[in-house]
Design an enzyme around this catalytic site. Sequence first.
Site, PDB file in Angstrom:
ATOM      1  N   GLY A  52       0.852  -1.189   0.000  1.00 56.67           N
ATOM      2  CA  GLY A  52       0.000   0.000   0.000  1.00 56.67           C
ATOM      3  C   GLY A  52       0.881   1.229   0.000  1.00 56.67           C
ATOM      4  O   GLY A  52       1.955   1.231   0.614  1.00 56.67           O
ATOM      5  N   GLY A  96      -0.684   4.717  -0.218  1.00 57.88           N
ATOM      6  CA  GLY A  96      -1.460   5.943  -0.070  1.00 57.88           C
ATOM      7  C   GLY A  96      -0.723   6.853   0.893  1.00 57.88           C
ATOM      8  O   GLY A  96       0.453   6.613   1.198  1.00 57.88           O
ATOM      9  N   TRP A 108      -1.039   7.284   4.132  1.00 53.09           N
ATOM     10  CA  TRP A 108      -0.642   6.607   5.374  1.00 53.09           C
ATOM     11  C   TRP A 108       0.335   5.471   5.088  1.00 53.09           C
ATOM     12  O   TRP A 108       1.306   5.284   5.806  1.00 53.09           O
ATOM     13  CB  TRP A 108      -1.881   6.112   6.110  1.00 53.09           C
ATOM     14  N   GLY A 109       0.105   4.752   4.006  1.00 58.34           N
ATOM     15  CA  GLY A 109       1.016   3.668   3.642  1.00 58.34           C
ATOM     16  C   GLY A 109       2.427   4.184   3.399  1.00 58.34           C
ATOM     17  O   GLY A 109       3.408   3.615   3.878  1.00 58.34           O
ATOM     18  N   LYS A 133     -15.217   4.450  17.594  1.00 56.80           N
ATOM     19  CA  LYS A 133     -14.974   5.865  17.891  1.00 56.80           C
ATOM     20  C   LYS A 133     -15.730   6.772  16.927  1.00 56.80           C
ATOM     21  O   LYS A 133     -16.109   7.902  17.276  1.00 56.80           O
ATOM     22  CB  LYS A 133     -13.476   6.166  17.817  1.00 56.80           C
TER      23      LYS A 133
END
Lengths: 378, 378
Positions: free
Chosen positions: A25, A27, A29-30, A227
């Site tokens: 991954g 993206g 965050w990846g 959350k």
Amino acid sequence: MSESISHSVSYSSIEKPPFAVTVIGSGNWGTTVAKVIAENTRENPLLFEPIVRMWVFEEEYQGSKLTETINKTHINTKYLPDIKLPDNLIAEPDLLKSVEFSNILIFNIPHQFLEKILSQLKGHIHPKTRAVSCLKGLRVSEENVELLSDIIQKELGIWTGCLAGANLAQEVALQKFSETTIAYPLPPDYIPGDVDATVLYTLFHRPYFHIHVIDDIAGISIAGALKNIIAISVGFVDGLNWGDNAKAAITRRGLLEMIRFGLKFFPSCKVSSFTEESAGVADLITTCSGGRNFKLAKMMATTGKSAHDVEKELLNGQSAQGLVTAKEIHELIKNRKCQEEFPLFETTYQILFHGVSIGILPYMLENKWSQSKQNFYN
Amino acid sequence: MSESISHSVSYSSIEKPPFAVTVIGSGNWGTTVAKVIAENTRENPLLFEPIVRMWVFEEEYQGSKLTETINKTHINTKYLPDIKLPDNLIAEPDLLKSVEFSNILIFNIPHQFLEKILSQLKGHIHPKTRAVSCLKGLRVSEENVELLSDIIQKELGIWTGCLAGANLAQEVALQKFSETTIAYPLPPDYIPGDVDATVLYTLFHRPYFHIHVIDDIAGISIAGALKNIIAISVGFVDGLNWGDNAKAAITRRGLLEMIRFGLKFFPSCKVSSFTEESAGVADLITTCSGGRNFKLAKMMATTGKSAHDVEKELLNGQSAQGLVTAKEIHELIKNRKCQEEFPLFETTYQILFHGVSIGILPYMLENKWSQSKQNFYN
């Protein structure tokens, strides 16, 4: 194990350092997580192979192939612009090539691609490979709830933990201080020298990114999903200007319901995962102070518009995960006949989808379940 | 018991309903609490005497005596203007008259007046009178730490619990939703029918003000004091724009240090008082999102000015309790030689008073105490 795997290292050393790491991954965050990992593998060459491979879904961007841009400029211009990545982080467009010879796989892809990626990897992964899933959340069905890390574990037959916390990719990429939680119980086939908490701590910890390793995967997965429902409820009361203490009260009641949900559906999970960890209380605090779910609910309260209309107007085609989760959790607890145990989740759902007034919240919370324990004295 | 006490009820019924209640103190929180209580005594005439007396320090205000104004208009024009009080709430300027015949005393006065009030009451209170202290905090000396409720208990010889939570007088007075925690263990001389959790729940719970009764006085007292140090640290990082996740990380680390402090100095206190109660996690959240301590620290970070200068400039002569607490706690843990167990509290003190740079925070938190337990696995 499939014969198509060829290792330049022998079977007997799959569990021994130096460990090779692949991030699946790329993206924002990846790529950020890959950056953090590459900083650490470079600094710990006895424990890790310095080279970190990142599987990148190949695409054309600004006239070049994205993997070529990343490998030449060391910047993921599309998904993490302006952030210099370590030289030892290599972008690889071929999924199977990216994981070949790797001991540790870090999953960091959007949920909707998980099944497809897993089906491509199936049969190509050594059973002693260890994995960490950065995908937040749960797979909720009408009668049950499943951990995303368990899905990876079942499909690929590999021991899979998870990582979650109060993190924003952009902040971590800019090396602003934050923390995260890694849940990784020791594998049943663990031998000393294998991937354990110390290995993962060393792989992820940076001076600006502090790690705590625990062993409760269910706890942090549940917190990561629920959350978002709580953030919606906090957004409602913020939109009606009930004040900071009302918001804190809703946050607290949400925390208690998360714990109750966790213990009900995963009795081995730990209360402290919710109340003391970054993936629990800290992520709950940030999620309830901003973010899409909070903003959507706040706008519903201030304008009187429906969830559907606000989502279209505010989020530009993106979705608010909390809406999906609120509906899924409602269906689950309805089918399991335990709605009265979760007044905040249930009332939030009713406000979102059935026009119930936000003003009913204190009344719905004012029942025997309002006490965290049924008796006044423990 | 002193002979000067005359009760219109006999000794044997001091522990039995209906209970008469006096609120000692009439500032904005005192008056608000008295309002809440008077709403409940009126609704529960078998359990409580409807009349609630509030001791008011007599003063002239807008041409009249304050007690006369309150009793005539049912508004505390000076300390809680524009809020209509119940008719059964009576202001009484004579301290001893206000407590005569009362079974339950609610202390709600500024800290600095506590000793004086206690010395006036001493010898005039039946030993079976029960008390609840709304004074937040601790009395910290160089070698020890004492609960304010214990001071009342020792001076007057009466069983004293405490009330604290994520509350703002103005919000509760306007009947905006919030919660609070009451800590009241059963007295050792308890007989059925005496003041217990159910009595206190009924005395304080309103549809807009939800109560949870626990038995850990130390826990909620410690949380009430230490949250102010944490709020300062959160203010620092907010002032430097480190982001919401940095703030949540500091909040979380503060919560862990509160717990550690509690267990160290009051080993019988409960972790859940900090992690699950309004007086713990919820009040920590609100205190860290605004308030004097947060604002002072934020301004220190944005301007580079000293704590002393910012306090003068920002707070108009009022003080920020967190500055006092940070210093007191520093002295205590220094004398007890356990500074390294509290890196957040200690570093906050050093930043406040010794010019240490805020930027050092992640480094100071990055040590073996950064894990809530020393081992990775519980």
